[in-house]
Enzyme design. Structure first.
Site, PDB file in Angstrom:
ATOM      1  N   SER A 113     -34.675  47.639   4.969  1.00  0.00           N
ATOM      2  CA  SER A 113     -34.073  46.581   6.083  1.00  0.00           C
ATOM      3  C   SER A 113     -33.936  47.434   7.242  1.00  0.00           C
ATOM      4  O   SER A 113     -33.269  48.410   7.083  1.00  0.00           O
ATOM      5  CB  SER A 113     -33.151  45.801   5.456  1.00  0.00           C
TER       6      SER A 113
ATOM      7  N   SER B 298     -39.457  35.179   9.600  1.00  0.00           N
ATOM      8  CA  SER B 298     -38.234  35.374   8.826  1.00  0.00           C
ATOM      9  C   SER B 298     -37.387  34.164   8.539  1.00  0.00           C
ATOM     10  O   SER B 298     -37.495  33.084   9.570  1.00  0.00           O
ATOM     11  CB  SER B 298     -37.186  36.037  10.006  1.00  0.00           C
TER      12      SER B 298
ATOM     13  N   ASN C 251     -38.654  37.263   5.863  1.00  0.00           N
ATOM     14  CA  ASN C 251     -37.461  37.932   5.745  1.00  0.00           C
ATOM     15  C   ASN C 251     -36.251  37.163   5.171  1.00  0.00           C
ATOM     16  O   ASN C 251     -36.152  35.965   5.482  1.00  0.00           O
ATOM     17  CB  ASN C 251     -36.845  38.636   7.171  1.00  0.00           C
TER      18      ASN C 251
ATOM     19  N   ASP D 106     -39.854  43.906   4.715  1.00  0.00           N
ATOM     20  CA  ASP D 106     -38.786  44.978   4.875  1.00  0.00           C
ATOM     21  C   ASP D 106     -37.729  44.977   3.658  1.00  0.00           C
ATOM     22  O   ASP D 106     -37.087  45.996   3.282  1.00  0.00           O
ATOM     23  CB  ASP D 106     -38.279  45.196   5.994  1.00  0.00           C
ATOM     24  N   ASP D 107     -37.767  43.651   3.136  1.00  0.00           N
ATOM     25  CA  ASP D 107     -36.649  43.544   1.891  1.00  0.00           C
ATOM     26  C   ASP D 107     -37.226  43.977   0.453  1.00  0.00           C
ATOM     27  O   ASP D 107     -36.439  44.218  -0.256  1.00  0.00           O
ATOM     28  CB  ASP D 107     -36.677  41.964   1.662  1.00  0.00           C
TER      29      ASP D 107
HETATM   30  C1  LIG Z   1     -31.969  44.319   2.308  1.00  0.00           C
HETATM   31  O1  LIG Z   1     -30.802  44.800   2.965  1.00  0.00           O
HETATM   32  C2  LIG Z   1     -30.466  43.823   4.056  1.00  0.00           C
HETATM   33  C3  LIG Z   1     -29.429  44.508   4.789  1.00  0.00           C
HETATM   34  O2  LIG Z   1     -28.252  45.003   4.189  1.00  0.00           O
HETATM   35  C4  LIG Z   1     -29.940  42.633   3.449  1.00  0.00           C
HETATM   36  O3  LIG Z   1     -29.692  41.504   4.399  1.00  0.00           O
HETATM   37  C5  LIG Z   1     -31.190  41.893   2.497  1.00  0.00           C
HETATM   38  O4  LIG Z   1     -30.750  40.794   1.841  1.00  0.00           O
HETATM   39  C6  LIG Z   1     -31.632  43.114   1.340  1.00  0.00           C
HETATM   40  N1  LIG Z   1     -32.608  42.352   0.713  1.00  0.00           N
HETATM   41  C7  LIG Z   1     -32.756  42.326  -0.563  1.00  0.00           C
HETATM   42  C8  LIG Z   1     -33.923  41.900  -1.023  1.00  0.00           C
HETATM   43  O5  LIG Z   1     -31.573  42.439  -1.285  1.00  0.00           O
END
Ligand SMILES: *[C@@H]1O[C@H](CO)[C@@H](O)[C@H](O)[C@H]1NC(C)=O
Ligand SMILES: *[C@@H]1O[C@H](CO)[C@@H](O)[C@H](O)[C@H]1NC(C)=O
Ligand SMILES: *[C@@H]1O[C@H](CO)[C@@H](O)[C@H](O)[C@H]1NC(C)=O
Ligand SMILES: *[C@@H]1O[C@H](CO)[C@@H](O)[C@H](O)[C@H]1NC(C)=O
Ligand SMILES: *[C@@H]1O[C@H](CO)[C@@H](O)[C@H](O)[C@H]1NC(C)=O
Ligand SMILES: *[C@@H]1O[C@H](CO)[C@@H](O)[C@H](O)[C@H]1NC(C)=O
Ligand SMILES: *[C@@H]1O[C@H](CO)[C@@H](O)[C@H](O)[C@H]1NC(C)=O
Ligand SMILES: *[C@@H]1O[C@H](CO)[C@@H](O)[C@H](O)[C@H]1NC(C)=O
Length: 356
Positions: A61, A171, A138, A29-30
């Site tokens: 996310s 995760s 994750n 999801d990232d």
């Molecule tokens: C994506 O968003 C989430 C929630 O804000 C954050 O925890 C995560 O680190 C983010 N991922 C990236 C790759 O920036």
């Protein structure tokens, strides 16, 4: 099945890493530029597997299992870390790797786009039937039953499980890092990927020829504590419930806005032990203790056939007829169907596109 030969060979040769060469579909999801995802991909390939990524073009996310497809054929903004420009198609390969695909949708949507578009059109030999789906790792752990509806890491995974593909959600505890920032092998993204590969290898190794990695409807949730090397922490059988957190809405009188916090003390509802082995430790507790938790879930959300469930049905006996099955025994009992309209007979098989 295609697992067969290599497995036999590696067993016969007693290789150090006696895993099957598997077809592994990956998501997260990232976003498709995640350092964790790319390192996991790199190390799975290094272990000899055939791997394809289909992941969100931007960070998606906290989308849970929501399946949201874009209404724009082309990207209206650049993809994550400018890997692809605005105006590029909403689905496409990474400019540098034809096995890494992005899609402008939620994590669960990416799983479906992988199975119904990317694989059949560009990897027809996969027969839309990966041996395994893995998601993540994750950035941040996903612990307890609430993550089931909250995190896209799980959402992408149970989308795969719903399509009869064994799915494992990973995760980790490290902070976000772009894949372009991973410049050596001694960093948290590589460590998280490395322990994740070990777990995949163990599952493949424990799966005999012709068997599915997981029974139909089953998935696995793996959470990894903070790491300081690629050494394997203790791996513990766990359950989703037990010490799990759930949300509380915290109101700020100044801003008039809510934020979420954790319920203290921990809520009973999210920790009710209804299915599985109630003696196993909760995954939240296990990861706090510095170990890797491995929890097993099913996507059969029905309550088990026990006294509590029967007492709930009994309340509406006046509508449904009394007794164990109410009056469904007469009309609907014959119509309990599985996929393709048949009662599933072989629970250990079941990739939808493999003839049974
Ligand atoms: C994506 O968003 C989430 C929630 O804000 C954050 O925890 C995560 O680190 C983010 N991922 C990236 C790759 O920036
Ligand atoms: C999307 O981009 C392609 C070129 O990459 C272009 O041919 C097409 O017209 C665009 N579609 C839309 C809806 O803008
Ligand atoms: C693709 O590879 C080229 C050359 O190796 C590099 O300059 C470029 O930054 C890479 N692009 C992406 C999106 O990784
Ligand atoms: C990547 O590295 C650059 C340069 O050090 C830094 O500015 C950026 O925040 C990093 N981004 C991520 C997501 O790792
Ligand atoms: C490896 O990369 C990380 C950042 O990802 C950096 O903090 C660390 O110093 C690097 N280690 C070596 C030995 O170069
Ligand atoms: C592979 O499986 C066998 C038998 O199930 C077991 O003895 C062995 O330790 C496993 N190896 C790995 C690397 O998991
Ligand atoms: C409420 O929000 C304000 C403004 O952001 C902040 O300064 C304050 O610390 C917050 N109050 C609490 C109790 O968190
Ligand atoms: C089921 O049982 C209820 C209660 O006895 C009855 O009112 C209803 O008509 C029954 N429905 C059918 C389809 O038999």
């Amino acid at each position: 099945m295609r697992f067969g030969l290599l497995h036999t060979l590696t067993t016969a040769l007693s290789l150090v890493s006696p895993s099957h060469a598997a077809r592994i579909l990956m998501g997260n999801d990232d976003g498709f530029g995640s350092g964790n995802l790319r390192e996991f991909y790199r190390l799975l390939k290094e272990a000899g597997h055939d791997v394809i990524i289909v992941a969100p073009v931007i960070n998606q996310s906290a989308q849970g299992g929501r399946s949201d497809f874009t209404t724009a054929a082309n990207l209206t903004a650049p993809g994550q870390y400018n890997i692809v420009p605005a105006g590029a198609p909403s689905v496409g390969p990474d400019p540098n790797d034809s096995h890494i695909w992005y899609y402008n949708g939620t994590p669960a949507a990416c799983t479906f786009v992988a199975l119904d578009y990317v694989l059949p059109r560009y990897f027809p030999d996969w027969n839309q039937s990966p041996d395994l789906f893995v998601s993540g790792p994750n950035f941040g752990v996903n612990l307890g039953p609430i993550v089931f509806t909250l995190t896209g890491t799980l959402g992408a995974t149970y989308a795969a499980v719903s399509r009869s593909i064994p799915g494992i959600a990973f995760s980790a505890s490290n902070d976000a890092i772009a894949y372009t920032n991973v410049t050596n092998s001694s960093n948290p993204a590589t460590w998280a990927a490395s322990v994740s590969v070990n777990i995949v290898e163990a599952f493949l190794n424990g799966t005999s020829e012709g068997q599915s990695v997981l029974p139909l409807g089953y998935g696995v949730n793996v959470n990894i504590p903070p790491l300081t090397s690629d050494a394997m922490p203790e791996v513990v059988r766990s359950r989703l419930t037990g010490e799990a957190d759930t949300d509380i809405a915290v109101f700020n009188e100044t801003t008039k806005l809510f934020k979420y916090g954790n319920v203290v003390p921990k809520a009973a509802g999210v920790n009710a032990c209804i299915n599985g082995d109630c003696n196993l430790p909760g995954e939240t507790w296990v990861v706090q203790g510095g170990s890797i938790s491995v929890s097993i879930f099913t996507i059969d959300y029905d309550a088990p056939d026990v006294a509590y469930t029967n007492s709930v049905f009994a309340k509406i006996d006046g509508l449904t007829g009394g007794g164990d099955e109410g009056n469904s025994s007469t009309t609907y009992k014959k119509r309990v169907v599985g996929k393709n309209g048949v009662i599933p007979e072989k629970l250990l098989s079941g990739r939808d596109n493999i003839a049974r």
